[in-house]
Design an enzyme around this catalytic site. Structure first.
Site, PDB file in Angstrom:
ATOM      1  N   ASN A 202       0.828  -1.203   0.000  1.00 32.42           N
ATOM      2  CA  ASN A 202       0.000   0.000   0.000  1.00 32.42           C
ATOM      3  C   ASN A 202       0.860   1.251   0.000  1.00 32.42           C
ATOM      4  O   ASN A 202       1.763   1.400   0.839  1.00 32.42           O
ATOM      5  CB  ASN A 202      -0.891   0.013   1.248  1.00 32.42           C
ATOM      6  N   GLU A 203       0.603   2.136  -0.957  1.00 32.84           N
ATOM      7  CA  GLU A 203       1.211   3.466  -1.027  1.00 32.84           C
ATOM      8  C   GLU A 203       2.716   3.459  -0.752  1.00 32.84           C
ATOM      9  O   GLU A 203       3.208   4.095   0.191  1.00 32.84           O
ATOM     10  CB  GLU A 203       0.485   4.413  -0.070  1.00 32.84           C
TER      11      GLU A 203
END
Length: 542
Positions: A202-203
């Site tokens: 994630n990110e």
């Protein structure tokens, strides 16, 4: 005589003004059921947090907590969101008892079993940043950043037999062991109960700021590609039918340069942003491996639009003032509308009030730009937005914005989309106007057809049929004008004659979807319909 002439001129001016207002209040809607037929993915109506009263066909287990999630123990770390705390927060969120939290992958299982119950697509985030929580002892100080005894190291492949009872004391967690565990429990992606998609963390563009105890240095382009390729190979080797989602950028700064990655200027070559470079690198790695390693380009998107100096989400998410509400309802146009942007960098002459429109208008509208790069650098890759939110969850402006966005996703071929955010009355309405408009499970069509509005700023329109059968035609018609009733002049191009229509809708007075008894006469596939201000209609023409 002069007074008489003056009087006549004033009457003429008034008549002209009224005529102009009437003309401005009429919108021409053209539908052609034979053109632009493209499938609408059912997975665009998904969520990260299930919305009250909605059965989502797609669900994502993701977010900042998943980067530090230890599948062996179900501990996770909050990062900068909350004191860098390692704890059982995710067990609490998913209602996992103090006994069951010692079961491997209990969080994933609780999430996925609800997806199975709802026959939904599960997209599960895997860990790639390097370390996950080793304990649940709360705050992790800077002196305890990884590597330390507060963390277990992530390895993609285990040198040895994969166990269904992972060793929680060896200081490692293995991604192939997790995938194998899930396959043994639920079947592979080809099975109805199997997990369909895996997300490559994630990110990563924000690891250094969100997870400085795990990954204190800024992520480099080279690191992201190497890790993505290696983990994707593991996924495809164990579950060839599973779809791989990457790279889950946080937003526009990540699209441009992986948030100013240290090596971006060194590697970018002729690429104008990171997205195209990433696609090209994943294509090269896939060709070398002999299998596709990226199925879905995955992005998070939070609009930067502002009204009255408030962003429509985050700090302005609960603001329902006129200025913010109008900005919120217009913001989806940035995804597709080439007229909704400025032509002069640094001076906003058109489009939304945002730093993206001000300084980077050449990248707008967003979806056509991304899709052009997919076609050029890695054809066949699907597109997902696994986090997005436009605010206004309990206000008509939020309901209209979400209804518009879901229509855009269907029209422009987005494969998978999951909203991030709490439930709200108007969020429920926006989903259900597509998924359950009559309270009996009736849905919007699954094939997009051509729909054009002469005034998309005030009245966007979306149209669909089911399969190739255009006997029933679905229209989503939105009046987002704050003050005026708009008259839709609807012209349907089809040899079939539509004889009657049902209308369901919600408006500024109520988020409840109701059957509407509006007057609509259809003759030779032409009809007119008055739509009140701040109203969403779903028409079913038969």
């Amino acid at each position: 005589m002069k007074r008489y002439i003056a009087f006549c001129l004033s009457v003429l001016y008034l008549f002209s003004a009224v005529y102009a207002a009437d003309k401005a209040s009429t919108v021409n809607i053209t539908i052609d059921t034979k053109q632009e037929r493209t499938p609408i993915s059912p997975y665009i109506y998904g969520a990260n947090q299930d919305v009250d009263g909605v059965v989502h066909p797609a669900r994502r287990l993701g977010g900042n907590r998943m980067t530090g999630y230890n599948w062996e123990t179900n501990a996770s770390n909050a990062g900068s969101d909350w004191k860098h705390s390692s704890d059982y927060f995710m067990c609490d969120v998913y209602g996992i008892s103090s006994i069951d939290r010692y079961t491997p992958a209990a969080v994933i299982s609780a999430f996925h079993e609800k997806s199975i119950e709802h026959k939904a697509y599960s997209a599960i985030t895997l860990q790639m940043a390097g370390y996950v929580s080793k304990d649940t002892s709360g705050e992790v100080s800077e002196s305890e950043k990884a590597p330390s005894n507060r963390w277990a190291q992530v390895k993609f492949k285990k040198d040895g037999k994969l166990s269904l009872n992972p060793d929680t004391k060896d200081n490692y967690v293995y991604m192939d062991e997790l995938i194998n565990y899930l396959i043994k429990k639920y079947g592979d992606a080809s099975k109805t109960t199997g997990i369909k998609g895996y997300i490559l963390d994630n990110e990563p563009d924000l690891w250094a700021s969100t997870h400085p105890r795990i990954h204190p240095q800024k992520t480099t382009c080279k690191e992201l590609i190497e890790k993505s390729v290696e983990l994707s190979k593991v996924i495809k080797s164990l579950d060839p039918k599973a779809e791989v989602f990457g790279y889950t950028s946080y937003g526009f700064g990540g699209y441009l340069s992986l948030k100013d990655a240290p090596d971006w200027n060194t590697v970018k070559g002729n690429h104008d942003w990171f997205i195209s470079w990433y696609l090209e690198q994943m294509k090269k790695a896939s060709d070398k491996f002999g299998k596709r390693l990226l199925d879905v380009l995955n992005l998070n998107w939070y609009s930067e639009a502002r009204g009255n100096n408030l962003r429509i989400n985050f700090d302005g998410a609960e603001d329902t003032s006129r200025e913010v509400s109008i900005a919120r309802m217009q913001a989806p146009r940035t995804l597709w509308d080439p007229t909704y942007k400025t032509d002069i960098k640094g001076q906003i002459t058109n489009g939304e009030d945002s730093w993206i429109n001000q300084w980077f208008p050449e990248y707008l509208p967003l979806i056509p730009k991304i899709k052009a790069d997919i076609d050029k650098y890695y054809p066949g890759t699907k597109l997902a937005f696994t986090e997005f939110d436009y605010g206004g969850k309990n206000h008509i402006s939020g309901g209209i914005a979400l209804t518009d966005v879901l229509g855009i996703f269907g029209k422009y071929g987005i494969y998978f989309a999951t909203r991030w955010g709490d439930s709200g009355d108007y969020i429920t309405a926006a989903y259900n106007i597509y998924l359950n408009y009559d309270g009996k499970g009736s849905k919007y069509g699954n094939t997009n057809v051509k729909a054009v509005s002469s005034d998309s700023a005030n009245m966007p329109v979306y149209a669909s049929i089911n399969g190739n059968n255009d006997s029933n035609l679905h229209l989503i018609l939105i009046n987002r004008n704050y003050d005026k009733k708009l008259t839709a002049n609807i012209n349907i191009k089809n040899t079939k004659k539509y004889l009657k229509a049902e209308i369901y809708g919600f408006d500024s007075k109520s988020a409840d979807i109701k059957k509407v008894n509006a007057k609509i006469n259809i003759k030779n596939n032409i009809c007119t319909l008055d739509v009140p201000p701040l109203t969403v209609y779903h028409l079913i023409l038969k």
